[in-house]
Each structure stands twice: as C-alpha cells, then as structure tokens.
Write a protein that holds these residues in place. Sequence first.
Motif, PDB file in Angstrom:
ATOM      1  N   PHE A  17      57.054  25.607  40.693  1.00 36.70           N
ATOM      2  CA  PHE A  17      58.103  24.915  39.958  1.00 36.70           C
ATOM      3  C   PHE A  17      59.470  25.205  40.551  1.00 36.70           C
ATOM      4  N   VAL A  18      60.348  24.233  40.429  1.00 35.48           N
ATOM      5  CA  VAL A  18      61.765  24.408  40.738  1.00 35.48           C
ATOM      6  C   VAL A  18      62.450  24.482  39.384  1.00 35.48           C
ATOM      7  N   ARG A  19      63.070  25.600  39.097  1.00 37.95           N
ATOM      8  CA  ARG A  19      63.699  25.804  37.794  1.00 37.95           C
ATOM      9  C   ARG A  19      65.215  25.832  37.944  1.00 37.95           C
ATOM     10  N   THR A  20      65.887  25.104  37.073  1.00 41.00           N
ATOM     11  CA  THR A  20      67.335  25.217  36.957  1.00 41.00           C
ATOM     12  C   THR A  20      67.637  25.499  35.490  1.00 41.00           C
ATOM     13  N   THR A  21      68.895  25.702  35.187  1.00 37.73           N
ATOM     14  CA  THR A  21      69.241  25.974  33.783  1.00 37.73           C
ATOM     15  C   THR A  21      69.024  24.748  32.907  1.00 37.73           C
ATOM     16  N   ARG A  22      68.988  23.563  33.514  1.00 39.01           N
ATOM     17  CA  ARG A  22      68.882  22.330  32.724  1.00 39.01           C
ATOM     18  C   ARG A  22      67.529  21.624  32.826  1.00 39.01           C
ATOM     19  N   GLN A  23      66.775  21.895  33.859  1.00 39.79           N
ATOM     20  CA  GLN A  23      65.500  21.186  34.002  1.00 39.79           C
ATOM     21  C   GLN A  23      64.501  21.998  34.809  1.00 39.79           C
ATOM     22  N   ILE A  24      63.280  21.515  34.774  1.00 41.70           N
ATOM     23  CA  ILE A  24      62.189  22.136  35.538  1.00 41.70           C
ATOM     24  C   ILE A  24      61.383  21.004  36.181  1.00 41.70           C
ATOM     25  N   GLY A  25      60.947  21.216  37.406  1.00 40.72           N
ATOM     26  CA  GLY A  25      60.163  20.210  38.114  1.00 40.72           C
ATOM     27  C   GLY A  25      59.155  20.871  39.024  1.00 40.72           C
ATOM     28  N   LEU A  26      58.189  20.101  39.446  1.00 40.64           N
ATOM     29  CA  LEU A  26      57.157  20.617  40.345  1.00 40.64           C
ATOM     30  C   LEU A  26      57.624  20.584  41.788  1.00 40.64           C
ATOM     31  N   THR A  27      57.239  21.606  42.535  1.00 39.42           N
ATOM     32  CA  THR A  27      57.417  21.573  43.981  1.00 39.42           C
ATOM     33  C   THR A  27      56.293  20.725  44.560  1.00 39.42           C
ATOM     34  N   ALA A  28      56.335  20.452  45.858  1.00 41.00           N
ATOM     35  CA  ALA A  28      55.251  19.705  46.498  1.00 41.00           C
ATOM     36  C   ALA A  28      53.937  20.473  46.357  1.00 41.00           C
ATOM     37  N   ALA A  29      53.999  21.783  46.525  1.00 39.86           N
ATOM     38  CA  ALA A  29      52.798  22.613  46.366  1.00 39.86           C
ATOM     39  C   ALA A  29      52.320  22.579  44.919  1.00 39.86           C
ATOM     40  N   GLY A  30      53.254  22.591  43.993  1.00 37.56           N
ATOM     41  CA  GLY A  30      52.899  22.522  42.572  1.00 37.56           C
ATOM     42  C   GLY A  30      52.218  21.214  42.228  1.00 37.56           C
ATOM     43  N   GLN A  31      52.701  20.125  42.808  1.00 39.60           N
ATOM     44  CA  GLN A  31      52.098  18.812  42.580  1.00 39.60           C
ATOM     45  C   GLN A  31      50.663  18.777  43.112  1.00 39.60           C
ATOM     46  N   ARG A  32      50.459  19.291  44.321  1.00 42.59           N
ATOM     47  CA  ARG A  32      49.101  19.328  44.904  1.00 42.59           C
ATOM     48  C   ARG A  32      48.177  20.213  44.070  1.00 42.59           C
ATOM     49  N   TYR A  33      48.692  21.369  43.639  1.00 38.00           N
ATOM     50  CA  TYR A  33      47.892  22.297  42.838  1.00 38.00           C
ATOM     51  C   TYR A  33      47.482  21.639  41.519  1.00 38.00           C
ATOM     52  N   MET A  34      48.420  20.932  40.877  1.00 31.87           N
ATOM     53  CA  MET A  34      48.121  20.262  39.617  1.00 31.87           C
ATOM     54  C   MET A  34      47.047  19.199  39.810  1.00 31.87           C
ATOM     55  N   GLU A  35      47.144  18.415  40.878  1.00 27.90           N
ATOM     56  CA  GLU A  35      46.148  17.376  41.140  1.00 27.90           C
ATOM     57  C   GLU A  35      44.768  17.977  41.373  1.00 27.90           C
ATOM     58  N   GLN A  36      44.711  19.072  42.127  1.00 27.39           N
ATOM     59  CA  GLN A  36      43.425  19.724  42.377  1.00 27.39           C
ATOM     60  C   GLN A  36      42.852  20.298  41.084  1.00 27.39           C
ATOM     61  N   CYS A  37      43.696  20.872  40.249  1.00 25.10           N
ATOM     62  CA  CYS A  37      43.234  21.422  38.965  1.00 25.10           C
ATOM     63  C   CYS A  37      42.714  20.314  38.059  1.00 25.10           C
ATOM     64  N   ARG A  38      43.390  19.183  38.032  1.00 24.28           N
ATOM     65  CA  ARG A  38      42.919  18.049  37.229  1.00 24.28           C
ATOM     66  C   ARG A  38      41.549  17.581  37.712  1.00 24.28           C
ATOM     67  N   SER A  39      41.374  17.512  39.028  1.00 25.99           N
ATOM     68  CA  SER A  39      40.074  17.110  39.578  1.00 25.99           C
ATOM     69  C   SER A  39      38.989  18.100  39.185  1.00 25.99           C
ATOM     70  N   ALA A  40      39.309  19.383  39.282  1.00 25.47           N
ATOM     71  CA  ALA A  40      38.335  20.416  38.924  1.00 25.47           C
ATOM     72  C   ALA A  40      37.975  20.325  37.443  1.00 25.47           C
ATOM     73  N   LEU A  41      38.958  20.139  36.591  1.00 27.73           N
ATOM     74  CA  LEU A  41      38.688  20.027  35.156  1.00 27.73           C
ATOM     75  C   LEU A  41      37.872  18.778  34.844  1.00 27.73           C
ATOM     76  N   SER A  42      38.140  17.708  35.555  1.00 30.31           N
ATOM     77  CA  SER A  42      37.372  16.482  35.364  1.00 30.31           C
ATOM     78  C   SER A  42      35.910  16.697  35.736  1.00 30.31           C
ATOM     79  N   LEU A  43      35.666  17.403  36.842  1.00 27.48           N
ATOM     80  CA  LEU A  43      34.292  17.701  37.251  1.00 27.48           C
ATOM     81  C   LEU A  43      33.586  18.575  36.220  1.00 27.48           C
ATOM     82  N   LEU A  44      34.291  19.557  35.683  1.00 29.46           N
ATOM     83  CA  LEU A  44      33.693  20.416  34.658  1.00 29.46           C
ATOM     84  C   LEU A  44      33.364  19.623  33.398  1.00 29.46           C
TER      85      LEU A  44
END
Length: 85
Positions: A17-44
């Motif tokens: 994540f990229v954190r600031t005092t006003r917002q939070i967002g995913l890094t490129a690595a965070g986005q890839r990690y989230m997609e892989q986790c979603r795929s894994a959860l879908s398979l389970l």
Amino acid sequence: VSRSVSRLEERLGVRLFVRTTRQIGLTAAGQRYMEQCRSALSLLTEAEREVTGQQAEPAGKLRISLPTPYAHHRVLPLLGEFRQR
C-alpha cells in the motif's frame, strides 16, 4: 488492521500500500498480490462446492412432466438451447 498489513508487508518484503495522511492505495505489487489472492480464494471456494455437492454448474438428469401437446409445441423447440447452456 494496520499492524496486520505491516506484518504482511514485512513478511513478503514488499510494500503493498501507498499510505498518505488523506488516502491509501495499492502499489503495483499490492495489486498483483490482491489478484493472486482472489484467484486462490476462488479456487478454494470452487473446491469446497465440488466436495459438498454445490457445483457451479448443474449436472445430472432433469425430468419434466408435461402434457404431450404442450411439450411438443413449447418445450421441445427450446431444449437444444437449454442443453447448450
């Protein structure tokens, strides 16, 4: 939640994540990690459905009891498309 995310980032050795005092967002690595986790959860989830008999697609025989004239004129023309779906 912040501590859990920090521990996960430390364990993975990458910022998720990229954190600031006003917002939070995913890094490129965070986005890839989230997609892989979603795929894994879908398979389970799919594995659990198969094991418990809750398949994603219907299977088996379907028996329909209808008056013959109605079946010939209304149902039979639709069966080909039904089977494809």
